[in-house]
Design an enzyme around this catalytic site. Structure first.
Site, short mmCIF file in Angstrom:
data_model
loop_
_atom_site.label_atom_id
_atom_site.label_comp_id
_atom_site.label_asym_id
_atom_site.label_seq_id
_atom_site.Cartn_x
_atom_site.Cartn_y
_atom_site.Cartn_z
N GLU A 158 -7.16 -34.46 -16.36
CA GLU A 158 -5.90 -34.25 -17.05
C GLU A 158 -4.77 -33.76 -16.16
O GLU A 158 -3.60 -34.01 -16.46
CB GLU A 158 -6.10 -33.25 -18.21
CG GLU A 158 -6.97 -33.76 -19.32
CD GLU A 158 -6.38 -34.99 -19.98
OE1 GLU A 158 -5.21 -34.96 -20.39
OE2 GLU A 158 -7.11 -36.01 -20.06
N SER A 181 -44.05 -12.21 -69.58
CA SER A 181 -44.30 -10.87 -70.13
C SER A 181 -43.36 -9.80 -69.58
O SER A 181 -43.47 -8.63 -69.97
CB SER A 181 -45.74 -10.44 -69.81
OG SER A 181 -46.65 -11.28 -70.50
#
Length: 731
Positions: A83, A354
């Site tokens: 770049e 239960s």
């Protein structure tokens, strides 16, 4: 007509004279780093330890800020070479590259050497310089140059390169080197090799190009760098790698130990922040306790692996602080063991079996219908309902005759619970469950007497919090938010009589009382004080273990998210080992003492006539105490009747013969308290001993037991209904 380009000198004058920026308009490196956005949120426990990473911004994938030393040298070299080869020489604008470039592409950011890394960073930091659909205008390009020069006077080169690597967009939604490295290569940026670095550099120039073009560009980068070093590059490996990595995403959206809890915490944060908030917080602290969370997850997975082959793969765990209601552990699933790992078992509606019984008995005790020593018959029963006869059964299909409430609850006997609900009424019990915070969808009349055995649906979170109400002697409060920022005392209100809540807790902590069903050495008997109840729903689709200690309430569910039944997995064999393991871990160094009785309770020694149960010291709500519990008128005198009794069947039992079942498989077992008795059926001898077998036939019958002298000890009357038995067809 083709537009003529301006001379370079004119453009330089524009840059110097028209774009002067005040120093305060330029952000510092520290400000840019501090304001770094991320799509990931780290969820921490109450002490700041990381529990979960979760993607919380669906619009972009951007990871944490990565310092330049944490980026591999191969990538730094490849990016600068690709770049901006003179990055370390120019002052923001590479005028040598500008002078040598053709005017038509002078400010095109895709032209290597013209748009420097510093200029590109300026375009990333200032929204006004963002390229439009037709690219950047010449004024935007000029602005980039001015910004770049300002950056170079106030930032170091390493800061510019570091910021660029963290803000540059890569492929698709990926922004910044952390997101790219983890998504494409499955590693941190410091681990990128030469091939991966070349691919990364190529993606800066053409982020969304076809894989073939990216591979070509990566090859060019490698060859150019190799030529500069007097070497040759082989592009075969980078071409093969490019095609592979661009097809995959290796960075999971979520990873850690608490995916379901952090999802809830994130929703709480959004509600707190407001619907218009778009910012993603980098960290959120929760009330969870990381070591406990991991222990709960480990115990659950270990238990489910031990049940391999029994058709069970899911489970969930929640741990609450009794005083504050804060969530200390939230395990929503078994993870990789589950085929439905995304389903949160903590908030899923399931049948509780239960585990509703403690609230039923607490209500009956509070209403002074029963005491812990009251006797209830555990015998076959047929209860008429609007839908027909309701015939409840005990879990083990056995009947124990007359038992105390303490034994009935601790041993989880079904028939006494149904009889108790008939006293309280399903509608009143349903209203009580709603006050406890259980999300019943229907009223009590809808569930009927089956509500005593858990026919409604509840969540593990709401059920565990209801048990926390028992731990707090009847005061019910909401579960606290998972966000640590909202920690604090959570208010509550009295929804249960404190004396009744205490008595139920005392029963559920009594290992001797539960011995009839669970034995004296079950997992439920912990070394510190705890109270616990298990439960199993119809067809073994769900099993539970929920209970509390002095400080914590722990709830465990085991089953299948699909609702499929398990293979012979009950509450004691499925959920209880996880519950017991967590209680052991929580109280390894922390004591748990039994609670003090609240005002209004009386402790009294009680005796049971007919040798039903041993004498003991029992708790009563004032006004319900009595010293003797026995059957029949003689029992009230205090002289217990010591004659042996018939335990099963009981008077009033109605049996139905099934014509499709062979007679040999429909024998009835007659049981007595003593072995030295003789049985008679309709005045005819039937057998001797504590148990005898009888093949019933239709009609009304009188069953008796007598002693060796023929004296009547006990008798019951039953009825057998049914037609003749079919004979099996021969082949």
């Amino acid at each position: 007509m083709k537009r003529r380009a301006l001379p370079v000198g004119v453009l330089v004058g524009v840059l110097v004279g028209s774009f002067s920026l005040p120093a305060w308009a330029l952000p510092s490196f520290a400000e840019v780093k501090a304001a770094h956005p991320t799509s990931e949120t780290l969820f921490l426990d109450r002490h700041g330890e990381m529990l979960q990473r979760q993607r919380t911004d669906p619009s972009v994938r951007q990871g944490a800020w990565v310092a330049l030393p944490e980026v591999s040298p191969a990538l730094r070299s490849a990016l600068v070479y690709s770049e901006d080869r003179r990055f370390y020489e120019h002052a923001g604008v590479d005028w040598q590259a500008v002078a040598s470039a053709a005017w038509g592409n002078l400010w095109n950011t895709r032209t290597r050497g013209a748009s420097t890394i510093t200029m590109q960073l300026a375009g990333l930091l200032d929204g006004d310089l963002k390229a439009g659909a037709q690219g950047r205008s010449w004024t935007q390009k000029a602005g980039q140059a001015v910004w770049a020069q300002w950056l170079e006077t106030r930032w170091r080169k390493d800061q510019i390169l570091e910021a660029y690597l963290n803000r540059v967009p890569f492929r698709s939604e990926l922004v910044g080197i952390d997101a790219l490295s983890r998504s494409l290569f499955g590693k941190a940026p410091h681990g990128l090799d030469a091939d991966e670095a070349a691919i990364t550099a190529a993606l800066v120039r053409a982020p969304n190009a076809a894989p073939e073009r990216v591979a070509d560009r990566a090859c060019e980068v490698q060859q150019a760098m190799a030529r500069a070093q007097g070497a040759k590059a082989d592009c075969l490996s980078v071409r093969l790698l490019t095609g592979t990595v661009l097809r995959e995403r290796r960075w999971a959206a979520s990873e850690g130990d608490a995916p379901h809890a952090t999802r809830r915490a994130w929703n709480e944060w959004r509600q707190q922040a407001g619907t218009g908030t778009r910012a993603t917080p980098p960290q959120i602290r929760t009330t969870l306790w990381a070591p406990l969370q991991r222990e709960a997850q480990t115990l659950l997975q270990r238990q489910l692996r031990s049940l391999l082959g029994r058709r069970v793969e899911d489970g969930a765990v929640v741990v609450l602080d009794n005083a504050s209601g804060e969530v200390l552990a939230w395990v929503g699933s078994s993870g990789l063991l589950s085929q439905a790992a995304e389903v949160d078992g903590v908030t899923a509606l399931r049948q509780p079996g239960s585990t509703l019984k403690p609230f039923l008995y607490a209500q009956a005790i509070a209403e002074k219908r029963l005491s812990a020593a009251s006797l209830i018959e555990d015998a076959p029963t047929h209860i008429p309902t609007a839908a027909g006869l309701y015939i409840p059964q005990n879990y083990d299909r056995n009947f124990r005759g007359w038992v105390s409430v303490r034994t009935a609850l601790a041993s989880s006997l079904n028939i006494p619970a149904v009889r108790t609900l008939a006293m309280v009424s399903p509608e009143d019990f349903a209203a009580q469950l709603v006050r406890l915070g259980l999300p019943l969808r229907e009223g009590g009349d809808y569930y009927g007497l089956g509500l005593a055995l858990g026919s409604a649906e509840v969540t593990l979170l709401s059920l565990t919090n209801a048990y926390r109400t028992l731990a707090n002697q009847g005061r019910q409060g909401p579960v606290a938010p998972l966000l640590a920022s909202q920690r604090g005392a959570v208010g509550g209100s009295a929804v249960l009589d404190p004396g009744a809540a205490f008595i139920v807790g005392d029963i559920l902590s009594d290992a001797n009382a539960r011995a009839a069903t669970f034995g004296t050495d079950s997992l439920l008997a912990t070394r510190v004080w705890t109270a616990v109840k298990t439960g199993t729903s119809k067809d073994m689709r769900d099993n539970w273990a929920v209970g509390w200690s002095q400080r914590y309430t722990v709830g465990v569910w085991v089953g299948n998210a699909s609702g499929a039944p398990m293979g012979d997995v009950s509450g004691t064999t499925g959920a209880a080992p996880v519950w017991a393991g967590l209680m052991r871990w929580l109280h390894e160094r922390q004591p748990s003492r039994a609670p003090s009785p609240p005002a209004g309770l009386i402790a009294q020694t009680v005796r049971f006539g007919d040798r039903l149960e041993p004498s003991r010291r029992e708790w009563f709500i004032a006004g319900t105490e009595q010293p003797l519990f026995a059957l029949g008128a003689g029992g009230d005198s205090g002289a217990p009747d010591l004659r042996p009794r018939i335990l099963s069947p009981t008077t009033g039992t109605i049996l139905a013969i099934d014509p499709d079942i062979p007679p040999a498989h429909q024998r009835l077992t007659l049981k007595a308290e003593a072995a030295d008795v003789r049985w008679r059926l309709d005045d005819k001898p039937l057998g001797k001993g504590k148990e005898v077998q009888w093949m019933p036939w239709p009609g009304r019958h009188r069953i008796e037991i007598v002693n060796a002298r023929g004296e009547l000890l006990d008798s019951v009357r039953i009825e057998v209904r049914g037609a003749g038995v079919k004979t099996s067809a021969r082949p």
